[in-house]
Scaffold this motif. Sequence first.
Motif, PDB file in Angstrom:
ATOM      1  N   THR A   2     -16.975  31.046  21.304  1.00 28.24           N
ATOM      2  CA  THR A   2     -16.624  32.045  20.307  1.00 28.24           C
ATOM      3  C   THR A   2     -15.474  31.551  19.433  1.00 28.24           C
ATOM      4  OG1 THR A   2     -15.071  33.080  21.829  1.00 28.24           O
ATOM      5  CG2 THR A   2     -17.328  33.906  21.852  1.00 28.24           C
ATOM      6  N   THR A   3     -15.059  32.406  18.517  1.00 26.24           N
ATOM      7  CA  THR A   3     -13.904  32.124  17.669  1.00 26.24           C
ATOM      8  C   THR A   3     -12.662  32.743  18.289  1.00 26.24           C
ATOM      9  OG1 THR A   3     -15.221  32.008  15.647  1.00 26.24           O
ATOM     10  CG2 THR A   3     -12.880  32.522  15.397  1.00 26.24           C
ATOM     11  N   LEU A  45      -6.391  19.204  14.386  1.00 26.97           N
ATOM     12  CA  LEU A  45      -7.323  19.758  15.374  1.00 26.97           C
ATOM     13  C   LEU A  45      -8.769  19.438  15.007  1.00 26.97           C
ATOM     14  CD1 LEU A  45      -5.671  23.241  15.989  1.00 26.97           C
ATOM     15  CD2 LEU A  45      -5.810  21.352  17.613  1.00 26.97           C
ATOM     16  N   ARG A  46      -9.101  19.542  13.728  1.00 29.14           N
ATOM     17  CA  ARG A  46     -10.471  19.209  13.296  1.00 29.14           C
ATOM     18  C   ARG A  46     -10.789  17.755  13.614  1.00 29.14           C
ATOM     19  NH1 ARG A  46      -8.629  21.578   8.200  1.00 29.14           N
ATOM     20  NH2 ARG A  46      -9.070  23.824   8.205  1.00 29.14           N
ATOM     21  N   SER A  47      -9.843  16.874  13.323  1.00 33.15           N
ATOM     22  CA  SER A  47     -10.056  15.448  13.555  1.00 33.15           C
ATOM     23  C   SER A  47     -10.188  15.127  15.030  1.00 33.15           C
ATOM     24  CB  SER A  47      -8.892  14.654  12.948  1.00 33.15           C
ATOM     25  OG  SER A  47      -8.981  13.289  13.253  1.00 33.15           O
ATOM     26  N   ARG A  48      -9.389  15.788  15.849  1.00 31.06           N
ATOM     27  CA  ARG A  48      -9.346  15.472  17.273  1.00 31.06           C
ATOM     28  C   ARG A  48     -10.506  16.085  18.045  1.00 31.06           C
ATOM     29  NH1 ARG A  48      -3.878  16.998  20.254  1.00 31.06           N
ATOM     30  NH2 ARG A  48      -3.133  15.480  18.710  1.00 31.06           N
ATOM     31  N   THR A  49     -10.902  17.316  17.680  1.00 35.85           N
ATOM     32  CA  THR A  49     -11.877  18.045  18.495  1.00 35.85           C
ATOM     33  C   THR A  49     -13.202  18.321  17.789  1.00 35.85           C
ATOM     34  OG1 THR A  49     -11.091  20.240  17.789  1.00 35.85           O
ATOM     35  CG2 THR A  49      -9.963  19.196  19.658  1.00 35.85           C
ATOM     36  N   GLY A  50     -13.218  18.292  16.461  1.00 33.88           N
ATOM     37  CA  GLY A  50     -14.444  18.577  15.733  1.00 33.88           C
ATOM     38  C   GLY A  50     -14.765  20.048  15.584  1.00 33.88           C
ATOM     39  N   VAL A  51     -13.874  20.930  16.010  1.00 35.06           N
ATOM     40  CA  VAL A  51     -14.154  22.361  15.909  1.00 35.06           C
ATOM     41  C   VAL A  51     -13.832  22.856  14.497  1.00 35.06           C
ATOM     42  CG1 VAL A  51     -13.672  22.729  18.356  1.00 35.06           C
ATOM     43  CG2 VAL A  51     -11.856  23.106  16.665  1.00 35.06           C
ATOM     44  N   THR A  52     -14.399  24.002  14.150  1.00 39.12           N
ATOM     45  CA  THR A  52     -14.089  24.656  12.884  1.00 39.12           C
ATOM     46  C   THR A  52     -12.730  25.335  12.993  1.00 39.12           C
ATOM     47  OG1 THR A  52     -16.424  25.049  12.427  1.00 39.12           O
ATOM     48  CG2 THR A  52     -14.835  26.399  11.221  1.00 39.12           C
ATOM     49  N   VAL A  53     -11.860  25.082  12.029  1.00 40.07           N
ATOM     50  CA  VAL A  53     -10.519  25.673  12.045  1.00 40.07           C
ATOM     51  C   VAL A  53     -10.255  26.338  10.704  1.00 40.07           C
ATOM     52  CG1 VAL A  53      -8.061  25.319  12.430  1.00 40.07           C
ATOM     53  CG2 VAL A  53      -9.719  23.836  13.594  1.00 40.07           C
ATOM     54  N   GLU A  54     -10.027  27.647  10.750  1.00 40.64           N
ATOM     55  CA  GLU A  54      -9.695  28.438   9.559  1.00 40.64           C
ATOM     56  C   GLU A  54      -8.199  28.701   9.537  1.00 40.64           C
ATOM     57  OE1 GLU A  54     -10.512  33.020   7.997  1.00 40.64           O
ATOM     58  OE2 GLU A  54     -11.849  32.117   9.481  1.00 40.64           O
ATOM     59  N   VAL A  55      -7.595  28.583   8.383  1.00 37.97           N
ATOM     60  CA  VAL A  55      -6.167  28.823   8.223  1.00 37.97           C
ATOM     61  C   VAL A  55      -5.948  30.152   7.507  1.00 37.97           C
ATOM     62  CG1 VAL A  55      -4.107  28.038   7.002  1.00 37.97           C
ATOM     63  CG2 VAL A  55      -5.480  26.408   8.297  1.00 37.97           C
ATOM     64  N   LEU A  56      -5.101  30.998   8.085  1.00 36.34           N
ATOM     65  CA  LEU A  56      -4.826  32.312   7.512  1.00 36.34           C
ATOM     66  C   LEU A  56      -3.313  32.538   7.500  1.00 36.34           C
ATOM     67  CD1 LEU A  56      -5.835  34.988   6.386  1.00 36.34           C
ATOM     68  CD2 LEU A  56      -6.256  35.771   8.728  1.00 36.34           C
ATOM     69  N   PRO A  57      -2.621  32.051   6.468  1.00 39.10           N
ATOM     70  CA  PRO A  57      -1.169  32.240   6.404  1.00 39.10           C
ATOM     71  C   PRO A  57      -0.821  33.719   6.251  1.00 39.10           C
ATOM     72  CG  PRO A  57      -1.901  30.544   4.862  1.00 39.10           C
ATOM     73  CD  PRO A  57      -3.127  31.284   5.325  1.00 39.10           C
ATOM     74  N   ALA A  58       0.140  34.194   7.043  1.00 44.03           N
ATOM     75  CA  ALA A  58       0.531  35.603   6.964  1.00 44.03           C
ATOM     76  C   ALA A  58       1.860  35.825   7.659  1.00 44.03           C
ATOM     77  CB  ALA A  58      -0.533  36.504   7.597  1.00 44.03           C
TER      78      ALA A  58
END
Length: 252
Positions: A2-3, A45-58
């Motif tokens: 999951t996410t 993280l994307r480079s190391r694990t290949g997972v999808t990573v979304e950034v949400l600054p807040a």
Amino acid sequence: MTTALITGASSGLGAEFARQLAAQGHALVLVARNRERLEGFAAELRSRTGVTVEVLPADLTDPAQLAAVVDRVADPARPVGVLVNNAGIGLLHDFDENPLEDEIRHLHLHVESTLSLCHAALRAMTARREGRIINVASVAAFVPRGSYSAAKAWILSFSQWANLHYKPSGVLVTALCPGFVHTEFHERMGMSKAFIPPFMWLRAPRVVREGLLDNLRGKPVSIPSRRYKAIVLLSRVAPARLKQGPRRRPKR
């Protein structure tokens, strides 16, 4: 997988949660104030694990920015299966010495944002009949240490109730209660670490690993390490003056 959405994800325990959940194959939504730092960590993280990573600054103390994160948690088209409420700050001085606006911001971040994000997550997760929530509290929740302890005690109490109430609906809620952890937390609040004995310090990977495992086991409270489990037990019988512990000291 999951996410997982993690607040306070750019450093410390939040960053370690991101690393371990990514290693397990979870897609990530990283929430923190510093966009540049988040983007750099996400790329790593994307480079190391290949997972999808979304950034949400807040900034979760800002109502509009908190609402944007709540909307992301509640989005049925992009379900969040794991929520980690980790964002937090500390205040160095006694309650009466801190500006009122700092105390209010402190309360908003620890309590209001946790409440708001849990509310959105529990609505979505109970509808799907699955989900996990980890709310980062502290062993301070068990002792009287000013408004920080009071805020963490709310997180502890709420998480215990939520785990009991929502576990039959497939949702596991855990309050993670670490002691002193080697992160940037104390440096950011300007607190000296010199007066804290070495044996009191924990490493972030261990804290997160135990918290994730206890959450999977359905435990309402996770207290990493035997030493802190013992400290919490002793706090129940110790005199009130001892529970307060040493005064915080500024860095020199």
